[in-house]
Design an enzyme around this catalytic site. Structure first.
Site, short mmCIF file in Angstrom:
data_model
loop_
_atom_site.label_atom_id
_atom_site.label_comp_id
_atom_site.label_asym_id
_atom_site.label_seq_id
_atom_site.Cartn_x
_atom_site.Cartn_y
_atom_site.Cartn_z
N HIS A 137 1.25 -1.53 0.12
CA HIS A 137 -0.24 0.09 -0.08
C HIS A 137 1.04 1.22 -0.33
O HIS A 137 0.16 2.95 0.15
CB HIS A 137 -1.27 0.40 0.85
N LYS A 162 -8.91 13.58 4.92
CA LYS A 162 -7.70 12.67 4.95
C LYS A 162 -6.28 13.00 5.93
O LYS A 162 -6.50 14.25 6.79
CB LYS A 162 -7.38 12.57 3.23
N ARG A 163 -5.83 11.62 6.08
CA ARG A 163 -4.61 11.92 7.59
C ARG A 163 -3.95 13.64 7.20
O ARG A 163 -3.91 13.76 5.92
CB ARG A 163 -4.01 11.28 7.68
N THR A 188 -8.31 6.59 -1.93
CA THR A 188 -9.91 6.53 -1.94
C THR A 188 -10.83 6.97 -1.63
O THR A 188 -12.15 6.89 -1.83
CB THR A 188 -10.09 4.82 -0.92
N LYS A 194 0.61 14.34 1.87
CA LYS A 194 -0.53 14.73 0.74
C LYS A 194 -0.90 16.33 0.95
O LYS A 194 -1.80 16.74 0.44
CB LYS A 194 -1.63 13.77 2.45
N LYS A 206 -14.96 8.37 -3.57
CA LYS A 206 -15.81 8.66 -2.83
C LYS A 206 -16.36 9.81 -3.55
O LYS A 206 -17.84 9.73 -3.55
CB LYS A 206 -16.01 7.99 -1.55
#
Ligand code: RUG
Length: 837
Positions: free
Chosen positions: A375, A567-568, A675, A573, A679
């Site tokens: 991952h 998100k985290r 992911t 990110k 969504k």
């Protein structure tokens, strides 16, 4: 009216897709019955929590019946089953999802209404099962949903953490972590299965002994034995036909051990023993994508793998009586990341040491049974364990790992690259150095029948950059399975307005065949339809605005553009890139008081690992900047910045349907898949993102022209890094960028405390900006400008949003599971009701 509705539904009962025909009136009676007999209260006295428990008890009547049927049929068929081993399952809440999957939502809603209760308020009582950090754990939860829906014989195995991911509070703008005791008052979905308790040895030493037949055998004398108590959570497939069990192991002290100590007069010691055994499943490690080499974490991993394998062997031996000839034909074990990789030496040990299988036969079984999903490419997340930890905790496993490594290096590697010690060192499971380490990813790749990445670009990088020599040795071992999400939770259950539109346009089977949604694209240019689509979006935005007000006291305008990044928190990110843009926009508004922009609400949700100080500083910065902007009357509410505390699955279910823009802005090459990107698009948001992870495949489906792509590509990132990236060049040559970075050094956002936000600037300049934030800044600003331009034309926006939502068929987790079935697992689905495969 309730009675009239009820009659209509009773007449219609034959058409209930789940086969559950109970009427509203009957369900109402069942709820009241459970309130009295299961919960021990009355309709007058019952709290909301009690009503929720009574609803769950009602639903469980159907679930347990189907669970028994599923298990009976699967045992009869005895076909190959998949065992999904994952240290995380981020299930969130189950009530609404289970009601939707059983086609009971409307009826229970009406039954509760007839009892004077609002279903939303009742379902809001359910605590989230936050047994995961983020994407990896949520993926496991979506996969379990799809496995049940598609009727594949399967079990999810994980850890029954007493405390899930911490609850985040924001105090004076900063993250504070609070424990999450999700089952403080019990969890009505789970069932304890004392008949399947397992004992797990740990620690101690290994001896070589002569067996009666004269052969030498290794005998492990463990220092402790821990008890693993299984808790089963039944997961209902869509239309309820089959149930997959999520089996979570709780650690306890074994009675025998405690009694020994206790009898010797050591009451306090006995309590300590109990406490240290229970500590194993006490907390989930709160790191996403990075690991800490902690003894307790390795113990957790071994504990749940050992329990799960014993459970698998027990089930197998019931039918096959210790004849392991068919073991691999009946079992496949999917390793969700490196966390459960210690299962490999454990299965070898169980077969060789305890079942008397020869090494070669055991190795052949193990190679056929395991498959590994990678991952991440982040080096700090590829788990390595110090050899000394294994010596202390798992001495026999260490020997087995050495043996696997020896045979591999002197067999396949020597044959392919004779005399190349450099390649041996690179591929070895053991990393030499002052602290010798075990590379769990190497162990996984060497053993597994298949190794997959989670999006096309990621799988390519796994093969070409991360494991190139392994790929040369075994080119066919590597494959891709792009992630997916369950449309049941992420559309049907969380966005009832949009689901209704899909029912109209695509018929009612779309939650099972998401590609049916494509039909909605035919209406993308239909103005009346666009209006209806945008009305659904507006209603969702109004609901989110109410939630924002309730959680933060901030007023936001539902007609402003909702730009969301949830998100985290991690530097790769790039939440700080988003923040720099907000500062840039704010500066423009201050510098030019006449400027009229598209009103925008920037919404964040993110938890930072408690020890990740820069991530926590970014949260503080978002809050500090938000505080200033939200209260600055000069800009006339044109922008608002909201940080929603305690981001989790149930909050995501309110946020995602309300988004206009989905921020997916990782440095290209760093987000394996993502992911939430799927969504958001499903729910009609447009992606503002980089060509990274699954974003690439999303825009392939939805059209690059219907999204806002910016920034360096994977190749450009690699090239820039190898040329030598200097973030100062961007700082010095872009005055806007320089101005916003310098702003962070002042006390403008942190009155009387200049420099409170400086760590962010420092990481981007002195720290070398490892994730190329400054390199992508200009292009990010332009992408936002394109988004604003399009938003001004609401028809054009609606068209793009409709196309995004309509073209996400590929990203159903049903498709991912089918890919695993075809390319990795080779299992067959079983029709539970008829028992026909
Ligand atoms: O960071 C990745 C995401 O890109 C991915 O979508 C998700 C599911 O595959 O897994 C995330 N991830 C990776 N979480 N932890 C890790 C490394 O242990």
């Amino acid at each position: 009216t309730a009675v009239v509705k009820e009659e209509v539904k009773t007449q219609d009962s034959a058409s209930f897709a789940s086969g559950i025909t109970m009427s509203v009136e009957e369900l109402k009676d069942r709820i009241v019955h459970h309130l009295h007999t299961s919960i021990g209260t009355s309709t007058q006295k019952a709290s909301k929590l009690a009503w929720w428990q009574a609803v769950v008890a009602t639903i469980n009547e159907f679930i347990f019946e189907r669970l028994t049927q599923t298990q009976y049929t699967n045992a009869q068929k005895d076909s190959r089953a998949v065992h999904y081993l994952s240290a995380e399952f981020l299930m969130g809440r189950l009530t609404v999802n289970n009601l939707c999957n059983l086609d009971l939502y409307e009826r229970i809603k009406d039954a509760l209404a007839a009892l004077g209760k609002d279903i939303n308020e009742i379902c809001d009582e359910e605590p989230d099962m936050a047994l995961g950090n983020g994407g990896l754990g949520r993926l496991a939860a979506c996969f379990i949903d799809s496995l049940a829906t598609l009727n594949y014989p399967s079990v999810g195995y994980g850890i029954h953490y007493e405390n899930g991911l911490f609850r985040q509070e924001i105090r004076e703008g900063r993250q504070v972590e609070r424990p999450d005791s999700w089952r403080e008052y019990g969890c009505p979905w789970e069932v304890c299965r004392p008949e399947s308790v397992q004992n797990v040895p740990i620690g101690g030493y290994v001896e070589e002994q002569q067996a009666p037949d004269g052969a030498m055998r290794k005998v492990w004398h463990p220092a402790h034995v821990i008890k693993g108590v299984p808790w089963d959570i039944p997961v209902v497939g869509f239309r309820g036909s089959s149930i997959t069990v999520l089996r979570l192991w709780e650690s306890r002290a074994t009675e025998s051990f405690n009694w020994d100590v206790f009898n010797a007069g050591g009451y306090v010691d006995a309590q300590e023993e109990k406490a240290s055994a229970e500590a194993i499943s006490k907390v989930l490690y709160p790191n996403d994508s990075t690991e800490a080499g902690k003894m307790l974490r390795l113990t957790q991993q071994y504990f749940f793998c050992a329990c799960s394998l014993r459970d698998i062997l027990r089930r197998y031996n019931r039918a096959h009586h210790h004849d392991y000839g068919k073991f691999a034909a009946k079992n496949i074990v999917q390793l969700n990341d490196t966390h459960p990789v210690v299962a490999i030496p454990e299965l070898m040990r169980l077969l060789v040491d305890e079942e008397g299988v020869s090494w070669d036969v055991a190795w052949s079984i193990v190679q056929q049974c395991f498959a590994y999903t990678n991952h991440t490419l982040l080096p700090e997340a590829l788990e390595k364990w110090p050899v000394y930890l294994f010596e202390r905790l798992l001495p026999r496993h260490l020997e087995i790992i050495y043996e696997i490594n020896y045979r591999f290096l002197n067999g396949e590697v020597e044959a392919r690259w004779p005399g190349r010690d450099d390649i041996k060192a690179k591929l070895s499971i053991i990393e030499e150095g002052p602290c010798r380490q075990i590379r769990m990813a190497h162990l996984a790749v060497i053993t597994s029948s298949r190794v997959n990445g989670v999006a096309a670009i990621h799988s390519k990088l796994v093969k070409e950059n991360l494991f190139p020599e392994f790929a040369q040795l075994w080119p066919n071992k590597f494959c891709n399975v792009t992630n997916g999400v369950t449309p049941r939770r992420w559309l049907l259950a969380c966005n009832k307005g949009l689901a209704e539109l899909y029912n109209e346009v695509s018929g009612k089977d779309w939650p099972l065949k998401l590609e049916l949604c494509r039909k909605m694209a035919d209406y993308a240019d239909d103005e009346a339809f666009q209006k209806r689509f945008m009305q659904v979006k507006l209603a969702n935005k109004e609901a989110l605005a109410t939630k924002i007000k309730q959680l933060t006291s901030i007023d936001v305008n539902p007609r402003s553009m909702f730009d969301v990044q949830v998100k985290r928190l991690h530097e790769y990110k790039r939440q700080h890139l988003n923040l720099l843009y907000i500062l840039y926009l704010y500066r423009q508004l201050l510098a030019n008081p006449q400027l009229k922009i598209v009103p925008q609400t920037f919404i964040f949700g993110a938890k930072a690992a408690p020890a990740y100080s820069l991530a926590k500083d970014i949260i503080y910065a978002i809050n500090a900047v938000g505080e200033r902007i939200n209260n600055d009357h000069r800009i006339a509410n044109q922008i608002k910045v909201v940080f929603l505390p305690n981001y989790r699955v149930s909050l995501a279910e309110v946020i995602i349907p309300a988004a206009d823009i989905s921020e997916q802005i990782s440095t290209a090459g760093y987000e394996a898949s993502g992911t939430s990107n799927m969504k958001f698009s499903m729910n009609g948001a447009l992606t503002l993102g980089t060509m990274d992870g699954a974003n690439i495949e999303i825009v392939e489906e939805a059209g690059v022209e219907n999204n806002f792509i910016f920034g360096l590509s994977v190749q450009e990132v690699q090239d820039l890094k190898s040329r030598g990236y200097n973030s100062w060049d961007y700082y010095n040559s872009n005055p806007d960028l320089k101005a916003v970075l310098d702003w962070l050094d002042t006390d403008y956002f942190t009155p009387n405390n200049p420099g409170a936000l400086s760590s962010i600037k420092r990481s981007l300049l002195d720290g070398g900006d490892p994730f190329l934030v400054l390199a992508d800044f200009a292009s990010y600003v332009q992408a936002h400008e394109r988004a604003q331009e399009l938003y001004k034309d609401q028809k054009a926006w609606a068209r793009a949003a409709i196309i995004n939502s309509a073209t996400m068929g590929k990203f159903s987790s049903d498709r991912s599971i089918q890919d695993y079935v075809n390319n990795v697992w080779n299992i067959k689905s079983i029709d539970v009701i008829t028992g026909v495969k």
